[in-house]
Design a protein around this motif. Sequence first.
Motif, PDB file in Angstrom:
ATOM      1  N   UNK A 150       0.843  -1.187   0.000  1.00  0.00           N
ATOM      2  CA  UNK A 150       0.000   0.000   0.000  1.00  0.00           C
ATOM      3  C   UNK A 150       0.881   1.241   0.000  1.00  0.00           C
ATOM      4  N   UNK A 151       0.509   2.186  -0.841  1.00  0.00           N
ATOM      5  CA  UNK A 151       1.293   3.397  -0.976  1.00  0.00           C
ATOM      6  C   UNK A 151       0.737   4.490  -0.069  1.00  0.00           C
ATOM      7  N   UNK A 152       1.624   5.159   0.632  1.00  0.00           N
ATOM      8  CA  UNK A 152       1.233   6.305   1.452  1.00  0.00           C
ATOM      9  C   UNK A 152       2.103   7.501   1.127  1.00  0.00           C
ATOM     10  N   UNK A 153       1.480   8.666   1.126  1.00  0.00           N
ATOM     11  CA  UNK A 153       2.186   9.912   0.897  1.00  0.00           C
ATOM     12  C   UNK A 153       1.974  10.802   2.115  1.00  0.00           C
ATOM     13  N   UNK A 154       3.051  11.303   2.665  1.00  0.00           N
ATOM     14  CA  UNK A 154       2.974  12.153   3.853  1.00  0.00           C
ATOM     15  C   UNK A 154       3.630  13.485   3.554  1.00  0.00           C
ATOM     16  N   UNK A 155       2.823  14.541   3.628  1.00  0.00           N
ATOM     17  CA  UNK A 155       3.303  15.882   3.316  1.00  0.00           C
ATOM     18  C   UNK A 155       3.662  16.632   4.592  1.00  0.00           C
ATOM     19  N   UNK A 156       4.535  17.600   4.437  1.00  0.00           N
ATOM     20  CA  UNK A 156       4.881  18.482   5.545  1.00  0.00           C
ATOM     21  C   UNK A 156       5.385  19.798   4.984  1.00  0.00           C
ATOM     22  N   UNK A 157       5.386  20.830   5.837  1.00  0.00           N
ATOM     23  CA  UNK A 157       5.986  22.096   5.455  1.00  0.00           C
ATOM     24  C   UNK A 157       5.032  23.236   5.193  1.00  0.00           C
ATOM     25  N   UNK A 158       3.749  23.003   5.244  1.00  0.00           N
ATOM     26  CA  UNK A 158       2.807  24.097   5.037  1.00  0.00           C
ATOM     27  C   UNK A 158       2.808  25.052   6.214  1.00  0.00           C
ATOM     28  N   UNK A 159       2.090  26.152   6.053  1.00  0.00           N
ATOM     29  CA  UNK A 159       2.000  27.113   7.138  1.00  0.00           C
ATOM     30  C   UNK A 159       1.490  28.456   6.680  1.00  0.00           C
ATOM     31  N   UNK A 160       1.639  29.431   7.568  1.00  0.00           N
ATOM     32  CA  UNK A 160       1.200  30.802   7.312  1.00  0.00           C
ATOM     33  C   UNK A 160       2.423  31.698   7.135  1.00  0.00           C
ATOM     34  N   UNK A 161       2.474  32.387   6.012  1.00  0.00           N
ATOM     35  CA  UNK A 161       3.574  33.302   5.731  1.00  0.00           C
ATOM     36  C   UNK A 161       3.014  34.593   5.160  1.00  0.00           C
ATOM     37  N   UNK A 162       3.870  35.608   5.112  1.00  0.00           N
ATOM     38  CA  UNK A 162       3.477  36.854   4.484  1.00  0.00           C
ATOM     39  C   UNK A 162       3.882  36.852   3.019  1.00  0.00           C
ATOM     40  N   UNK A 163       3.216  37.678   2.254  1.00  0.00           N
ATOM     41  CA  UNK A 163       3.538  37.798   0.831  1.00  0.00           C
ATOM     42  C   UNK A 163       5.019  38.144   0.663  1.00  0.00           C
ATOM     43  N   UNK A 164       5.641  37.474  -0.300  1.00  0.00           N
ATOM     44  CA  UNK A 164       7.054  37.693  -0.567  1.00  0.00           C
ATOM     45  C   UNK A 164       7.974  36.711   0.126  1.00  0.00           C
ATOM     46  N   UNK A 165       7.439  36.006   1.091  1.00  0.00           N
ATOM     47  CA  UNK A 165       8.263  35.040   1.828  1.00  0.00           C
ATOM     48  C   UNK A 165       8.285  33.681   1.113  1.00  0.00           C
ATOM     49  N   UNK A 166       8.982  32.732   1.730  1.00  0.00           N
ATOM     50  CA  UNK A 166       9.178  31.423   1.116  1.00  0.00           C
ATOM     51  C   UNK A 166       8.709  30.303   2.033  1.00  0.00           C
ATOM     52  N   UNK A 167       8.386  29.184   1.412  1.00  0.00           N
ATOM     53  CA  UNK A 167       8.070  27.953   2.124  1.00  0.00           C
ATOM     54  C   UNK A 167       8.605  26.789   1.307  1.00  0.00           C
ATOM     55  N   UNK A 168       8.901  25.700   2.011  1.00  0.00           N
ATOM     56  CA  UNK A 168       9.317  24.480   1.331  1.00  0.00           C
ATOM     57  C   UNK A 168       8.425  23.335   1.786  1.00  0.00           C
ATOM     58  N   UNK A 169       7.781  22.699   0.823  1.00  0.00           N
ATOM     59  CA  UNK A 169       6.952  21.541   1.101  1.00  0.00           C
ATOM     60  C   UNK A 169       7.739  20.269   0.813  1.00  0.00           C
ATOM     61  N   UNK A 170       7.458  19.242   1.604  1.00  0.00           N
ATOM     62  CA  UNK A 170       8.073  17.937   1.395  1.00  0.00           C
ATOM     63  C   UNK A 170       6.986  16.886   1.360  1.00  0.00           C
ATOM     64  N   UNK A 171       7.241  15.829   0.616  1.00  0.00           N
ATOM     65  CA  UNK A 171       6.307  14.708   0.538  1.00  0.00           C
ATOM     66  C   UNK A 171       7.103  13.423   0.415  1.00  0.00           C
ATOM     67  N   UNK A 172       6.919  12.547   1.383  1.00  0.00           N
ATOM     68  CA  UNK A 172       7.614  11.271   1.384  1.00  0.00           C
ATOM     69  C   UNK A 172       6.637  10.159   1.039  1.00  0.00           C
TER      70      UNK A 172
END
Length: 115
Positions: free
Chosen positions: A1-23
Motif C-alpha cells: 500500500x502506498x502512502x504519501x505524507x506531506x509536511x511544510x505548510x504554514x502561514x507566511x506573508x507575501x514575498x516570503x518562502x516555504x518548502x513543502x516535502x512529501x515522502x
Amino acid sequence: QVQLVESGGGLVQAGESLRLSCAASGSIFSRNTMGWYRRAPGKQRELVATLTSGGSTNYADSVKGRFTISRDNAKNTVYLQMNSLKSEDTAVYYCNLFMLGADYWGQGTQVTVSS
C-alpha cells in the motif's frame, strides 16, 4: 500500500518562502511521476508542478520562476520550494504520485499567504 505524507505548510506573508516535502512509502515503482497540486477556496484542484523520475519537469504558468520542484529518488521524496509567495498561492497543497497508471494522493497541507 502506498502512502504519501506531506509536511511544510504554514502561514507566511507575501514575498516570503516555504518548502513543502512529501515522502512516499510502500511499493514504489522506480519509474513514476511525483508532483504537487493545489485547491484554493472555491476553485478546482489545479496542477502546480510535476517531476518525472527521469528528471522532466512541468510547471503551471502561474508559478514559473517562483517555485522549484525537486526530488530524491533514493528517499522517494519530492520537494516544492516556493519563493516570492503571493496571496493567490493560498490553497491546500496535495502531493501526487503517478505510477503504473494509478494516482496516489497525500492528505494535503495548508499554505496561507497573507498580504
